[in-house]
Scaffold this motif. Structure first.
Motif, PDB file in Angstrom:
ATOM      1  N   PRO A   1      46.299  44.507  39.274  1.00 20.37           N
ATOM      2  CA  PRO A   1      44.531  44.698  40.021  1.00 20.37           C
ATOM      3  C   PRO A   1      43.408  44.422  39.073  1.00 20.37           C
ATOM      4  O   PRO A   1      42.679  43.878  39.055  1.00 20.37           O
ATOM      5  CB  PRO A   1      44.716  45.844  40.879  1.00 20.37           C
ATOM      6  CG  PRO A   1      46.066  46.227  41.180  1.00 20.37           C
ATOM      7  CD  PRO A   1      46.866  45.708  40.017  1.00 20.37           C
ATOM      8  N   ARG A   2      43.497  45.165  37.773  1.00 23.22           N
ATOM      9  CA  ARG A   2      42.794  45.038  36.702  1.00 23.22           C
ATOM     10  C   ARG A   2      42.568  43.589  36.152  1.00 23.22           C
ATOM     11  O   ARG A   2      41.327  43.146  36.060  1.00 23.22           O
ATOM     12  CB  ARG A   2      43.195  45.931  35.664  1.00 23.22           C
ATOM     13  CG  ARG A   2      44.380  45.457  34.709  1.00 23.22           C
ATOM     14  CD  ARG A   2      44.718  46.696  33.838  1.00 23.22           C
ATOM     15  NE  ARG A   2      43.817  46.756  32.600  1.00 23.22           N
ATOM     16  CZ  ARG A   2      44.364  46.326  31.493  1.00 23.22           C
ATOM     17  NH1 ARG A   2      45.706  45.879  31.123  1.00 23.22           N
ATOM     18  NH2 ARG A   2      43.706  46.468  30.661  1.00 23.22           N
ATOM     19  N   VAL A   3      43.773  42.609  36.242  1.00 29.31           N
ATOM     20  CA  VAL A   3      43.582  41.389  35.833  1.00 29.31           C
ATOM     21  C   VAL A   3      42.925  40.480  36.942  1.00 29.31           C
ATOM     22  O   VAL A   3      41.875  39.994  36.509  1.00 29.31           O
ATOM     23  CB  VAL A   3      44.837  41.044  35.549  1.00 29.31           C
ATOM     24  CG1 VAL A   3      44.848  39.338  35.109  1.00 29.31           C
ATOM     25  CG2 VAL A   3      45.599  41.630  34.551  1.00 29.31           C
ATOM     26  N   LEU A   4      43.142  40.784  38.011  1.00 25.44           N
ATOM     27  CA  LEU A   4      42.485  40.121  39.326  1.00 25.44           C
ATOM     28  C   LEU A   4      40.795  40.460  39.344  1.00 25.44           C
ATOM     29  O   LEU A   4      40.241  39.726  39.757  1.00 25.44           O
ATOM     30  CB  LEU A   4      43.023  40.414  40.336  1.00 25.44           C
ATOM     31  CG  LEU A   4      44.460  39.902  40.713  1.00 25.44           C
ATOM     32  CD1 LEU A   4      45.259  40.255  42.262  1.00 25.44           C
ATOM     33  CD2 LEU A   4      44.862  38.408  40.718  1.00 25.44           C
ATOM     34  N   ASP A   5      40.797  41.697  38.944  1.00 27.43           N
ATOM     35  CA  ASP A   5      39.223  42.257  39.011  1.00 27.43           C
ATOM     36  C   ASP A   5      38.563  41.596  37.983  1.00 27.43           C
ATOM     37  O   ASP A   5      37.400  41.224  38.310  1.00 27.43           O
ATOM     38  CB  ASP A   5      39.146  43.771  38.928  1.00 27.43           C
ATOM     39  CG  ASP A   5      39.763  44.323  40.222  1.00 27.43           C
ATOM     40  OD1 ASP A   5      40.038  43.806  41.484  1.00 27.43           O
ATOM     41  OD2 ASP A   5      40.079  45.493  40.033  1.00 27.43           O
ATOM     42  N   ALA A   6      39.108  41.430  36.764  1.00 31.05           N
ATOM     43  CA  ALA A   6      38.523  40.840  35.599  1.00 31.05           C
ATOM     44  C   ALA A   6      38.063  39.360  35.831  1.00 31.05           C
ATOM     45  O   ALA A   6      37.162  38.724  35.652  1.00 31.05           O
ATOM     46  CB  ALA A   6      39.171  41.057  34.444  1.00 31.05           C
TER      47      ALA A   6
END
Length: 325
Positions: A143-148
């Motif tokens: 999720p942190r990648v998708l958010d970024a």
């Protein structure tokens, strides 16, 4: 000094024999991968086996003539061809190359971004965005990648929620179709699919995939059969498959899938793992080519390159393709 020299010679001779025997025995076992998935695990390390045999043979030639030296050389004479036979098909296979100076119609990046442990995510994304690729296929997305990516914008995101969006396709153009069809619903690897437009009004399909490890034997091969059946649902002419296959070109499992996919693997001996590990010591050189890109017969290869060390344990792979006239 004479006693010390004798000890060193004996140690070198013993080490040479150990290297040659280990490499030759592993190469012999690897050939069993033709019939056994368990033995096929050894085939992934064929270049290392070849190096061990050759390095051991070179070391033993530095020692005085003896029965041990003769035995070591004899084993090396058998082991080296066994290991070389595993690598030879990859060294000699034909490639569909674009003419010199051809312009690429598509730039694709294959990258296991190691999203859960990537400690330089922003720097990794800086590099990815600077490449201005048409398509980016990523694995181990969190999720942190998708958010970024959402904060930065600029790409359409395609993923399968049933696989928790762990394999993601980023595309500059909005997808015309998405979704990976169920075939047997057993061992499908984490995957995503996007069918995208081309400037001439035609379309092409990209499938991103992430296999499990080859150990224990069996599950990875089952994923390969599942993916092969899935790819059969799409026209092969302009199909592209990109992924972290956790599988090297000299394994017999990879060779079977090269045949079954009906596509040409455009990555050739491109060592992509391991890269620098942010939390520990970096590997000086990658020694396993496990990230691959396949493309149908309508595509010609303009270039295939390994990207720089970033925040992942994989190197990115940058592939440029041109449509055949």
């Amino acid at each position: 000094m004479g006693a010390l020299r004798l000890v060193l010679i004996r140690m070198a001779a013993a080490l040479a024999l150990a290297m040659v025997v280990t490499g030759a025995f592993a190469a012999l076992a690897a050939h069993g991968g033709r019939v056994s998935d368990r033995l096929d695990v050894a085939a992934h390390f064929a270049p290392i086996q070849l190096w061990m045999v050759l390095a051991g043979a070179a070391l033993t030639l530095l020692t005085p003539r003896s029965r041990l030296r003769a035995a070591t050389v004899g084993i090396a004479a058998v082991g080296a061809p066994l290991a070389l036979l595993l690598v030879w098909p990859e060294l000699t296979r034909a490639e569909s190359r674009a003419p010199a100076g051809a312009e690429a119609d598509l730039k694709l990046i294959q990258f296991n971004i190691w999203g859960g442990r990537n400690r330089d995510l922003e720097g990794t994304l800086d590099w990815l965005y600077a490449q201005d690729a048409d398509v980016v296929v990523m694995q181990e997305v969190k999720p942190r990648v998708l958010d970024a990516v959402a904060r930065r914008g600029g790409y359409h995101v395609t993923c399968e929620r049933r696989y928790r969006c762990q394999t993601v396709i980023l595309s500059r153009a909005p997808p015309l179709e998405t979704g990976v069809p169920d075939v047997t619903r057993r061992a499908h690897p984490s995957s995503a699919r996007a069918t995208l437009p081309l400037p001439d009004g035609s379309r092409f399909t990209v499938v991103g995939v992430h296999y499990t490890w080859p150990i224990p034997a069996g599950p990875q091969q089952a994923q390969g059969r599942e993916l092969s059946a899935t790819l059969g649902q799409f026209p092969k002419e302009r199909l592209i498959v990109s992924g972290d296959f956790n599988s090297t070109p000299w394994s017999f499992s990879r060779r079977r899938e090269d045949r079954d996919f009906g596509l040409e693997r455009r990555t050739r001996m491109l060592f992509s793992w391991p890269a620098a590990r942010p939390a520990g010591a970096a590997s000086p050189l990658p020694f396993l080519p496990i990230d691959h890109v396949y493309a149908g017969p309508a595509w010609r290869t303009v270039s295939v390159e390994r990207g720089p060390r970033l925040g992942s344990d994989h190197y990115p792979v940058v592939v440029r393709l041109a449509l055949a006239p």
